[in-house]
Design an enzyme around this catalytic site. Sequence first.
Site: not given
Length: 408
Positions: A162, A292, A303, A321, A326, A384
């Site tokens: 991502c 994010h 985060e 998002k 996403h 990831f």
Amino acid sequence: MKPLLLSHFTATSCLGRGLQQTLDALRHGRQALKPCDFETVNLPTFIGEVVGVDDVKMAAGMADYNCRNNRLAQLGLEQDGFADAVNTAADKYGRERVGVFLGTSTSGILETELAFRERDPVTGTLPAGLNYSKTQNTYSVTDFTRQYFALSGPAVVVSSACSSSAKVFSVARRMIEAGLIDAAVVGGVDTLCLTTLYGFASLGLLSTQACRPCDVERDGISIGEAAAFALLERPSANDNTRAVLLLGIGESSDAYHMSSPHPEGLGARIAMQEALHSAGLAPTDIDYINLHGTATPSNDGAEAKGVIAVFGHDTPCSSTKGATGHTLGAAGAVEAVICALALQHGFIPGGLNTREVDPLLKLNYQLQNRSQALARVMSNSFGFGGTNCSLIFGLAQLGQQPDGESNQ
């Protein structure tokens, strides 16, 4: 680092095609996520699908690249005069002096998924029409874009989950600073497929409703698809006062877990600190953070800890998002374009779908759109394996009032 100019940019997602539709959807809080009806998928989740991708006809000579991912790439390249801008840059600098650096996670894997339905029942042989190198191969979308513009400069795909299409800004910056190129097409493209939908479902990460980043009851992501691009060049004294610059880049690696972020947000914090350092800025210089913000409990929690460690509790932030879903490997580029729009039009996008912000996050999370002149903003993208990237964008000339009519 030396700033770079986003001379042109564009985004196509479930919010719409191009800048104006994207801006209108964000300003009106339009809900574009819908119950999943993609292909043969049978999952109780929501998706962000781009309308009309299957109707795109590949450009002349590009038939071998025909797959959903490259069709969406072509659709995105054709918005907002972006293709004309790239060709103008190629004529100005030379086609060998324009690089192509794109991010994707699954590329055209849907073509292989469809091909497996047609494999020989005895031998298992896949149909002869499957062209792996120009469809599923992760390099396919970069190769397609390079050939689409007949460019001959360096070309690279970044596939770091991502954070993919945030990290391409870093690749381009290094290439330009090294003097290897004078301009770069950067961005990301990712499309819906069975692999990601069922894969994230197997991890228990899909929400059964439109995702709610940072909500006290958040329960997972909504997968979307998108194509977003920017043309990076060196700035000049003649740039428009509302032009957007790339000011800073920070990258880090958690090296913690293959699918979970560091629980204290260590990698996120390092990426944000490095971005500020590379831009020569203090945390107080950032007017807004595009998180994010995936809407999973662990991601948003980690985060938030990173943000608080760097910025404290006051800097306005949100995740977009909830509007786009996403978009995985395209997320960094989509959110870079949203940040550019926020700078040029003087607004902070509210976090769609989020009703009650989780008080444990302790963020200054914006639930509603907010009109505010912005000078510098940060965009976070974390993938990831702990592949993290933070980008800082700013207006070329600070102190200018937003121009509500201008898109670029």
